[in-house]
Design a protein around this motif. Structure first.
Motif, PDB file in Angstrom:
ATOM      1  N   PHE A 157      50.586  14.254  96.009  1.00 30.47           N
ATOM      2  CA  PHE A 157      49.899  15.315  96.705  1.00 30.47           C
ATOM      3  C   PHE A 157      50.311  15.491  98.124  1.00 30.47           C
ATOM      4  CE2 PHE A 157      46.811  13.367  94.090  1.00 30.47           C
ATOM      5  CZ  PHE A 157      46.266  14.291  92.901  1.00 30.47           C
ATOM      6  N   ARG A 158      51.755  15.211  98.210  1.00 29.13           N
ATOM      7  CA  ARG A 158      52.484  15.378  99.396  1.00 29.13           C
ATOM      8  C   ARG A 158      53.596  16.104  99.168  1.00 29.13           C
ATOM      9  NH1 ARG A 158      55.240   9.702 101.108  1.00 29.13           N
ATOM     10  NH2 ARG A 158      55.635  11.081 103.167  1.00 29.13           N
ATOM     11  N   THR A 159      54.018  17.095 100.282  1.00 30.62           N
ATOM     12  CA  THR A 159      55.347  18.050 100.048  1.00 30.62           C
ATOM     13  C   THR A 159      56.416  17.066 100.172  1.00 30.62           C
ATOM     14  OG1 THR A 159      56.160  19.927 100.928  1.00 30.62           O
ATOM     15  CG2 THR A 159      55.310  18.427 102.477  1.00 30.62           C
ATOM     16  N   HIS A 195      50.365  18.985 103.620  1.00 28.60           N
ATOM     17  CA  HIS A 195      49.999  19.751 102.333  1.00 28.60           C
ATOM     18  C   HIS A 195      49.413  18.943 101.408  1.00 28.60           C
ATOM     19  CE1 HIS A 195      53.540  23.137 102.273  1.00 28.60           C
ATOM     20  NE2 HIS A 195      52.505  23.038 103.491  1.00 28.60           N
ATOM     21  N   ARG A 198      45.759  20.988 100.536  1.00 28.75           N
ATOM     22  CA  ARG A 198      46.097  22.261  99.678  1.00 28.75           C
ATOM     23  C   ARG A 198      46.811  21.859  98.439  1.00 28.75           C
ATOM     24  NH1 ARG A 198      50.298  25.303 103.564  1.00 28.75           N
ATOM     25  NH2 ARG A 198      50.126  26.694 101.557  1.00 28.75           N
ATOM     26  N   ASN A 199      47.410  20.563  98.187  1.00 29.45           N
ATOM     27  CA  ASN A 199      48.007  20.091  96.848  1.00 29.45           C
ATOM     28  C   ASN A 199      46.832  19.500  96.030  1.00 29.45           C
ATOM     29  OD1 ASN A 199      50.572  21.111  97.740  1.00 29.45           O
ATOM     30  ND2 ASN A 199      51.162  18.868  98.344  1.00 29.45           N
ATOM     31  N   GLY A 202      45.054  22.560  94.725  1.00 30.68           N
ATOM     32  CA  GLY A 202      45.745  23.252  93.760  1.00 30.68           C
ATOM     33  C   GLY A 202      45.692  22.563  92.418  1.00 30.68           C
ATOM     34  N   SER A 203      45.625  21.166  92.507  1.00 32.94           N
ATOM     35  CA  SER A 203      45.283  20.312  91.191  1.00 32.94           C
ATOM     36  C   SER A 203      43.854  20.593  90.546  1.00 32.94           C
ATOM     37  CB  SER A 203      45.563  19.065  91.290  1.00 32.94           C
ATOM     38  OG  SER A 203      47.152  18.906  91.610  1.00 32.94           O
ATOM     39  N   ARG A 226      54.773  14.229  92.490  1.00 34.88           N
ATOM     40  CA  ARG A 226      54.333  15.606  92.972  1.00 34.88           C
ATOM     41  C   ARG A 226      54.709  16.958  91.819  1.00 34.88           C
ATOM     42  NH1 ARG A 226      51.959  19.318  93.572  1.00 34.88           N
ATOM     43  NH2 ARG A 226      52.275  21.017  94.927  1.00 34.88           N
ATOM     44  N   ALA A 229      51.847  17.725  89.441  1.00 37.62           N
ATOM     45  CA  ALA A 229      50.550  18.011  89.965  1.00 37.62           C
ATOM     46  C   ALA A 229      50.510  19.555  90.100  1.00 37.62           C
ATOM     47  CB  ALA A 229      50.385  17.570  91.486  1.00 37.62           C
ATOM     48  N   PRO A 231      49.946  23.561  91.766  1.00 34.93           N
ATOM     49  CA  PRO A 231      50.696  24.218  92.748  1.00 34.93           C
ATOM     50  C   PRO A 231      49.947  23.982  94.108  1.00 34.93           C
ATOM     51  CG  PRO A 231      49.508  25.837  91.414  1.00 34.93           C
ATOM     52  CD  PRO A 231      49.140  24.418  90.722  1.00 34.93           C
ATOM     53  N   THR A 232      50.574  24.386  95.096  1.00 33.09           N
ATOM     54  CA  THR A 232      49.979  24.139  96.358  1.00 33.09           C
ATOM     55  C   THR A 232      49.157  25.445  96.758  1.00 33.09           C
ATOM     56  OG1 THR A 232      51.865  23.199  97.298  1.00 33.09           O
ATOM     57  CG2 THR A 232      50.268  24.063  99.048  1.00 33.09           C
TER      58      THR A 232
END
Length: 257
Positions: A157-159, A195, A198-199, A202-203, A226, A229, A231-232
């Protein structure tokens, strides 16, 4: 003297929190430092509890700054707010010890993500809420989210642009609820990755829409990938509610554990 400020802002017109140089795009930090420097009649820099991305809002961001200018808290609060754009205000100012750090003294941070869940996009409050047209099962989202509790590696869940040295975070609380046409996700952790909220949202939306089973969130967490998973989620639905500090710092109740 060192001071702590509680800052509220609508992030829609800013390219995030962090100042990007004198000729850079508008940011909340740059606007705040200009206003503070004007009131202090000297250059002021600030440190925040947690940087927010472009389009993300804050109900009570906490910052600290140092100044030799003699101003009382009321003068800082009203004087700085009067020099800020309408989308930013200072809610309060408190003198703090020099050992206090808005970033490192915080023990937790709390965010809320809010979206309108209906067929038609919102017209009212659209700058403060995201939109999902697929019907969502908020109870399924809540159950799935509980797999994220505790100290875990949140690499899923990290960009890819996240600069944190590691992905382990202690997620202390997460909840999903429906209020009419609105679905709200609130999450609290010791700290967050770039992010990360937001991630996660999104999931969870994929689970809520029935595209993925509830145990998919646990699988993503364990897999640390990532690319697998969801989208953001869009930025406008996200609000940084507040950081939280131990009571010995003497900050307002809303930011005290």
């Amino acid at each position: 003297m060192r001071y702590a400020l509680g800052v509220e802002y609508d992030g829609g017109g800013f390219q995030g929190w962090q100042a990007l140089g004198p000729s850079g795009p508008p940011t909340v930090q740059a606007a705040l430092e200009r206003a503070l420097s004007s009131v202090a009649d000297q250059a002021i820099t600030v440190t925040c509890a947690g940087r927010t991305d472009a389009g993300v809002h804050a109900e009570c961001q906490v910052v600290h700054f140092d100044s030799t200018a003699e101003r009382d808290p009321r003068a800082w609060t009203l004087g700085v707010t009067g020099r800020l754009p309408p989308a930013v205000c200072v809610r309060w100012c408190v003198p703090v010890p020099l050992e206090f750090s808005a970033r490192f003294s915080a023990r937790a941070r709390r965010y809320r993500y809010r979206l309108v869940n209906r067929q038609v996009r919102p017209a009212l409050y659209r700058q403060l809420m995201a939109w999902e047209r697929r019907p969502l099962d908020a109870e399924a989202m809540h159950r799935a989210a509980q797999a994220l509790l505790g100290e875990n590696d949140f690499s899923a869940f990290r960009t890819v642009h996240c600069q944190a040295p590691h992905a382990r975070r202690d997620l202390q609380e997460i909840g999903v609820r429906r209020v009419g046409e609105t679905v709200e996700i609130e999450v609290q952790a010791n700290a967050f990755l770039h992010h990360m909220v937001r991630n996660i949202v999104g999931s969870l939306l994929e689970v809520g829409a029935g595209a993925q089973p509830e145990d998919w969130i646990a699988q993503l967490l364990a897999g640390r990938d990532r690319t697998l998973a969801g989208p953001t989620a869009p930025p406008q639905g996200l609000v940084f509610l507040r950081p939280l500090y131990p009571p010995e710092w003497g900050l307002p109740a809303e930011v005290t554990l």
